[in-house]
Scaffold this motif. Structure first.
Motif, short mmCIF file in Angstrom:
data_model
loop_
_atom_site.label_atom_id
_atom_site.label_comp_id
_atom_site.label_asym_id
_atom_site.label_seq_id
_atom_site.Cartn_x
_atom_site.Cartn_y
_atom_site.Cartn_z
N HIS A 4 -9.98 0.52 148.14
CA HIS A 4 -10.88 -0.56 147.79
C HIS A 4 -11.44 -0.45 146.38
O HIS A 4 -11.38 -1.41 145.63
N HIS A 39 -13.44 -2.39 155.54
CA HIS A 39 -13.12 -3.79 155.85
C HIS A 39 -11.61 -4.02 155.93
O HIS A 39 -11.18 -5.06 156.38
N HIS A 40 -10.83 -3.04 155.46
CA HIS A 40 -9.39 -3.14 155.66
C HIS A 40 -9.00 -2.63 157.04
O HIS A 40 -7.84 -2.66 157.41
#
Ligand code: HEA
Ligand code: HEA
Ligand SMILES: [Cu+2]
Lengths: 617, 107, 207, 350
Positions: A249, A298-299
């Motif tokens: 990220h 969030h992945h």
């Protein structure tokens, strides 16, 4: 050695010069050509993807090959195209923007480039040696640990080498910006591109180690029989996902922040206005970087981390929209009340705003956990990240290239062709990717070699492929433009755009020592201040004196070459004993080169004052 | 002084300052050793309830690392602001990583 | 070389490691690098913590580790940290001979540490059949401790290189930053070790 | 809330359909026309966030267009120097606060829905199915029911069904867009989620986590039937007798060949727990062959002779003796008549 370099040099001499250079401006050229080459390669791979998906159940390529192409497309674009191109622009512009003669560690700067290049070559050698990596650019375990052949091994070693180069580059820029700013160039007077370079380097420094370790674990599992990801022996595959995204990220902000910096400089230059809300822009950048480290999961919403973790990461992710919004609105406010010139550079910047905003919006949408249960791993996500990466990073690189081309190469890119490139690429881009949002929602997962007939996905994919051809056309026009400019382009003056910052105070291209006398900055946009206060040029901060320069060196090339060779050794020792020769031989080359570097004192040389006096400005 | 060292003496004031500094460092060293011994003793003798041992061990480790950083590595000296900021940036990223790998890999 | 001379002024400044721009750059760059190293080791620690109970039927931490050896290793490394502080102290007093001497002691202690570690590893392998490949715990243990050991080895090579290279030329503004960054590196290795003996060995004993 | 959402949803869908020009709901694959509990929740959030985002986009685009029209350099103004504005605290605050509010509007329902869908407390009172992901097929073990199936999963409509999911090899992801969003199927941790279909029908499922060459062919179906039909199906499945003799002579030969070639080493018929390969109990009523191909003799013969040509990288290739075309035809005959129940995907479609 002296500066009396011959004017018309043979090809061999030029080549040797580039192989040994430690000059940040030449290293910038190297990065641009290296990164540009890989961009074309990645683009070619994208075209293969799109052609395969032009119609349902197509058999243009085989399933295995498709996976290789898709993996290499993502890996190449992110690590070998976007980042090096950005590093190239940083090398070209940042030392000049802060009034420095060079970067803090010229030797390491060159080492960083060669590591990147050899890492990239290593990765691509896999095509000819039994097949490329095929586990996606994210290389999720255990798919990657069990993938047969050597493809993923090339991924591991190639990225390890290239990653080391990037890390070195990051530290170099950090120290350069902290220690080498010219007098008066305080932090809060630095152009935004220098600022974002600084923050990006921090991200590199803290994010890449996670990738390094992840790759080591993968390497140990694949090549030395360890059991990190072997569930049978108590291993855990989620560890890889964490390590990858703890790196991954921040990586996407590594890609976007420099572009933000470029746009900030471009908007203010071509609106003839000071950047609106400079302080807010700086703090927004810092905030994005800070938050960027707290959102990686969030992945992993669909992984099953549980509602508490998912909620925390969702909220942290959404929070990033706030500082990013601050930036968008400040750019709009910069143009508000300005006098806007629309040339190719500015077109890329203007194209960026709606495109990136849409990409950011879909970013927030995928951050909404339960909605992401539907979006995740579908073409909706593919659309999201191409909107931010292409619409942000690639547009930013294009804007930066047009903006600084005169400074780097002394010639101005052709405007007509520039505009043609922009429009075809821009239209093609939206054709390709807008429709993909709907494809995703209509049930098309990503990384699909084929999609089935009659599921309502045919038309969307066709449109998408057509768009990709438009983009390819735009890229080809840009290539022609480069060649045309090199042959016939208009010579660039020192300051072709009525610039505001220090790089426009010296000739295009700059002499190898950059500033004959270090300039004194009297505020933000130092050149603009001097222009509006009538003088039009910088006051030197020091009397003319000898300039200390670093020596060129062939060692960075050798160090990287050694690792390149050793990399093959690591890969093939699994099933061939001869590979140990490569492994130890390569390591020996590297270590001996490093030893020479540390044992041989290298104090550089001085350009005497007299010689400088002879030079015209 | 012997032939290989540089000719001039460091001035007496600096010398004294360096000596004071050295004294502090020896004290930090003594503290570090002490903490280490406490940690080992706690574990070797099983003297503490399991629940408390881990936090106590961690606190001992963190305190002694602070001594290393501030005295041995001079983080307390002036001119170290940037070094400290960056280093703590790393510590922050490190803490997040540890928390994640410690808490959300098995469920 | 003539340059050596020019960098070798009559009086050394009190902090010779930061007297030149190159020195300042090195100093700062190295600190930043240590920030990155912190994350690097955090990833290894995190992996170890996640896998420390994944013994796949093999020996557990409690069964393997003996505290005596670890205590000796800790003392060796902590002391070597102090000796390198002495070395820097003499550097600041511009006393090259003593600096070399103390760095020499540092190197010896480092070798002692390394020898213990090698003994420890062979012990586990021969006595318990506990290897890098036996379980996820084994992989994580050898990788974490081995990365630290690798750092020690590299540090020793670096130090010996420095000491031999500069034995004849004495202290100057060109090599002072090199010695200083080495000492930072060495302390950092010690910092990591403090967490290793706490998290791996002591906490492994507690369970 | 529901009615309000419903109306927005209708408008939204209308717009979408117009946009995409094609019916976006073929074969119950789309997430835009939900027929299950999870998919409902997701669509609500999708719509809510889209509306908020469109609002932001419109604001940005309005300012953008205005600026470009108004402040573009005009002829005769070449030397005009605009006022150099430093910034504006009030504006800065405004465009910090408003996005925060907008984000809260999305964040609160997001968190609520996340906890809602993660609630496993009802697992003991409902049907539990053990889902196993394999390269490249799905296995369903009805816990406590002695039923094993592959590829087609039957569930009672209007009831919560709990899925306990684990992988036997690499990571897969269970996704039936029309019924619920996806969840990964990991090799080391078991994931639980519940699904509930509102309408009877056959729902298309896809593997959504990259799992190898045939990732795109790892489809499966969820067949939602009425509770009565489901009970019937359960009974039929429990009665499957792996040794039952087929009626036709060809099929009988096929059965013999099936045994001779030791196909049962991997494929079970009946409730045997063997699951190296898919369970074939109800093969004859499968909705698709291998998840993607039409189920007919021709395709099946091709599969038996050369599965690689249908699913590259599958685990069957090379792990069984060569089969002649003739024999394959007989085996196919045998397998195609394995239809233990009246309840089939066909029957569920009407
Ligand atoms: C340049 C790269 C880049 C950038 C900048 C971003 C930016 C963002 N990304 Fe993206 N992302 C990727 C590259 C990038 N991403 C990639 C490559 C992947 C996929 C990786 C893979 O799986 O292969 C991915 C995947 C990805 C996911 C995982 C999806 C999935 O796999 O299921 C998520 C989930 O939260 C996400 C969220 C976000 C968010 C919230 C932002 C935010 O930073 C966006 C912020 C910007 C705005 C919001 C617009 C401007 C703001 C305003 C105008 C103010 C007002 C706005 C509001 C009130 C909302 N991204
Ligand atoms: C910087 C990052 C970046 C960039 C710029 C791009 C650019 C493009 N990408 Fe990609 N993409 C990714 C990063 C990027 N991508 C990543 C990370 C993934 C995920 C991978 C994974 O899942 O693991 C991905 C995945 C991905 C997919 C999904 C594949 C799948 O899931 O199955 C698709 C499909 O359409 C796609 C398309 C494109 C297209 C059409 C472009 C276009 O914009 C490209 C435009 C450029 C050209 C068209 C160049 C043309 C040049 C020539 C034709 C000249 C050639 C000449 C010579 C070589 C001499 N990309
Ligand atoms: Cu992300």
């Amino acid at each position: 050695m002296s500066i009396a370099a011959a004017q018309n040099r043979s090809f061999g001499a030029v080549l040797w010069d580039y192989l040994t250079t430690v000059d940040h401006k030449k290293i910038a050229h190297l990065y641009l050509f290296g990164g540009g080459f890989f961009f074309l390669l990645g683009g070619l791979e994208a075209m293969i993807i799109r052609i395969q998906l032009i119609k349902p159940e197509n058999d243009f390529v085989s399933a295995g090959f498709y996976n290789e192409v898709l993996t290499m497309h993502g890996t190449t674009m992110i690590f070998l195209a976007a980042m090096p191109l950005l590093l190239g622009l940083m090398n070209a512009a940042v030392p000049l923007q802060i009034g420095a003669r060079d970067v803090a560690f010229p030797f390491l700067n060159s080492l960083g480039f060669w590591l990147f290049l050899f890492g990239g070559l290593m990765l691509n050698c896999s095509w000819f040696l039994g097949g490329a990596p095929d586990a996606g650019w994210t290389a999720y375990t255990p798919l990657s640990t069990t993938s047969p052949g050597h493809g993923v091994d090339f991924y591991v070693i190639g990225l390890q080498i290239a990653g080391a180069g990037t890390l070195i580059g990051g530290i170099n820029f950090l120290v350069t910006i902290v220690n080498m700013r010219a007098p008066g160039m305080t932090f809060m007077r630095m152009p935004l591109f220098s600022w974002t370079t600084f923050i990006t380097s921090i991200l590199i420094l803290f994010a890449f180690p996670a990738l390094t370790i992840g790759l080591f674990l993968l390497m140990f599992d694949r090549m030395f029989g360890s059991a990190f990801f072997d569930v049978g022996l108590g291993g855990n595959t989620i560890i890889w996902q964490h390590l990858f995204w703890i790196f991954g990220h921040p990586e996407v902000y590594i890609l976007i922040l420099p572009a933000f910096g470029i746009f900030s400089d471009v908007f203010s230059t071509f609106s003839k206005k000071r950047l609106f809300g400079y302080t807010a822009m700086v703090f927004a950048t810092i905030l994005i970087a800070f938050l960027g480290f707290m959102v990686w999961a969030h992945h992993m919403f669909a992984v099953g981390l549980g509602p508490v973790a998912n909620s925390i990461f969702a909220i942290a992710t959404m929070a990033i929209a706030v500082p990013t919004g601050i930036k968008i609105f400040n750019w709009l406010a910069t143009m508000w009340g300005g006098s806007i010139t629309i040339n190719t550079t500015m077109l890329w910047a203007l194209g960026f705003i709606p495109t990136f905003t849409i990409g950011g919006m879909t970013g927030v949408m995928v951050a909404s956990v339960v909605a992401d249960y539907q979006y995740h791993d579908t073409y909706f996500v593919v659309a999201h990240f191409h909107y931010v990466i292409v619409g942000g990073t690639v547009f930013g690189i294009m804007a930066g290239l047009h903006h600084w081309w005169p400074k780097m190469f002394g010639r101005i890119l052709n405007e007509t062709m520039g505009k043609l490139t922009f429009w075809t690429f821009f239209i093609g881009f939206h054709l390709t990717f807008f429709i993909q949002h709907f494809l995703g929602l209509m049930g098309m997962p990503r990384r699909y070699w084929v999609f089935l007939e009659d599921q309502g996905l045919d038309l969307g994919n066709l449109i998408s492929t057509i768009g990709a051809f438009f983009m390819a056309f735009g890229v080809i026009v840009f290539l022609i433009n480069i060649v045309y400019t090199a042959v016939k382009g208009e010579q660039a003056p020192a300051d072709p755009w009525d610039g505001r910052t220090l790089e426009w105070t010296i000739p295009s291209p700059p002499p190898f020592y950059n500033f004959k006398q270090t300039p004194l900055s009297r505020g933000l946009d130092p050149l603009w201040i001097e222009k509006t206060e009538g003088k039009g040029e910088m006051t030197p901060a020091e009397p003319l004196g000898d300039i200390h320069m670093p020596n060129s060196s062939f060692l960075p090339f050798m160090i990287s070459l050694g690792l390149f060779i050793a990399g093959f050794g690591f890969i093939y020792q699994v099933n061939h004993d001869w590979a140990y020769a490569l492994l130890f031989g390569g390591m020996a080359v590297t270590l001996v080169s490093m030893l020479i570097r540390s044992l041989k004192d290298d104090h550089g040389y001085h350009i005497p004052k007299e010689e400088l006096e002879g030079e015209a400005d | 002084m012997a032939e290989n060292t540089n000719s001039k003496e460091t001035n007496p004031f600096q010398k004294q300052k360096n000596r004071d500094e050295m004294q502090k460092q020896v004290i930090s060293f003594a503290m570090m050793i002490l903490f280490t011994i406490i940690a080992f003793v706690i574990v070797a003798t099983d003297m503490m309830q399991e629940m408390f041992v881990v936090p106590v061990l961690l606190i001992l480790a963190i305190v002694q690392v602070a001594f290393q950083l501030y005295y041995f590595m001079h983080l307390k000296d002036k001119g170290h602001a940037f070094a400290a900021v960056m280093f703590y940036g790393g510590v922050w990223a490190a803490a997040l990583t540890l928390a994640a790998l410690g808490v959300i890999t098995w469920w | 070389m003539s340059h050596d001379q020019s960098l070798n002024p009559e009086t050394m400044p009190n902090e010779p490691e930061k007297a030149t721009l190159e020195g300042k750059n090195k100093f700062l760059g190295f600190w930043f690098f240590l920030g990155g190293e912190t994350v690097l080791f955090a990833c290894l620690f995190g992996t170890f913590i996640a896998l420390r109970n994944s013994t796949a039927g093999g020996p557990t931490a409690d069964e393997l580790f003996g505290l005596e050896l670890v205590f000796i290793m800790t003392m060796l490394l902590l002391t070597s940290s102090l000796t390198s502080v002495y070395a820097v102290y003499h550097m600041r007093n511009n006393n090259f001979k003593k600096m070399q001497l103390w760095f020499g002691i540092t190197a010896l202690l480092g070798f002692g540490f390394l020898a213990c570690e090698i003994y420890e590893f062979t012990h586990y392998i021969t006595e318990y059949g506990f290897t890098f490949r036996s379980s996820a715990f084994g992989s994580a243990f050898y990788t974490l401790v081995g990365f630290h050991g690798g750092h020690v080895t590299f540090g020793l090579a670096w130090l010996i290189g420095l000491m031999f290279r500069n034995a004849k030329r004495g202290l100057n503004l060109y090599n002072a930053p090199k010695y200083y960054t080495f000492s930072l590196y060495w302390h950092f290795i010690d910092v990591i070790w403090v967490f290793i003996f706490t998290v791996v060995y002591l906490m492994g004993k507690v369970g | 809330m529901k009615g309000w959402m419903g109306r927005i949803r209708a408008v939204f869908l209308l717009g979408l359909t117009a946009l995409v020009l094609s019916a976006c709901g073929k074969e119950n694959l789309t997430a835009l026309d939900p027929k299950g509990y999870g998919a409902d929740k997701s669509l609500d959030l999708i719509i809510l966030s889209t509306v908020v985002m469109l609002f932001v986009l419109v604001v940005v685009m309005l300012v953008y267009t205005f600026v470009l029209i108004k402040y573009r350099k005009k002829k005769g103004q070449e030397n005009y120097i605009p006022k150099q504005v430093e910034g504006n605290k009030t504006l800065e605050t405004v465009w910090t606060i408003i996005p925060i509010i907008l984000l809260l509007i999305i964040a609160v329902p997001t968190v609520t829905a996340t906890f809602d869908l993660a609630d496993e407390s009802g697992a003991n009172d409902h049907l539990n199915i053990q889902v196993t992901g394999n390269q490249y097929w799905w296995h369903f073990n009805y816990e406590g029911q002695e039923i094993q199936t592959s590829q087609d999963m039957y569930i009672p409509v209007g009831e919560k069904v709990y899925l306990n999911m684990k992988s036997s090899d690499v990571i897969h992801s269970f996704w039936v867009p029309t019924i619920t969003g996806k969840m990964d199927v990991n090799p080391e941790n078991e994931n639980t989620m519940y699904i509930e279909a509102h309408e009877e029908g056959v729902y298309w499922g896809k593997c959504a986590e990259f799992c190898g060459p045939s990732h795109s062919l790892m489809d499966f179906k969820v067949i939602a039937v009425s509770q009565d039909e489901f009970d019937q199906w359960v009974q039929d499945m429990q009665n499957v007798n792996p040794d039952a003799e087929p009626e036709s002579a060809v099929a009988q030969e096929g059965k013999a060949l099936f045994q001779e070639n030791n196909c049962m080493g991997c494929h079970a018929i009946g409730s045997s727990p063997v699951q190296v390969g898919p369970n074939l109990s109800d093969f004859g009523s499968r909705s698709k062959l291998a998840g993607v191909e039409e189920l007919n003799k021709e395709n099946l013969v091709q599969w038996i002779m050369d599965p690689e040509s249908i699913k590259p990288g599958n685990k069957m290739t090379g792990n069984y003796p060569d089969v002649s075309k003739d024999d394959a035809g007989k085996i196919a005959e045998y397998l195609l008549q394995l239809k233990p129940s009246e309840i089939t995907p066909e029957s569920a479609k009407d």
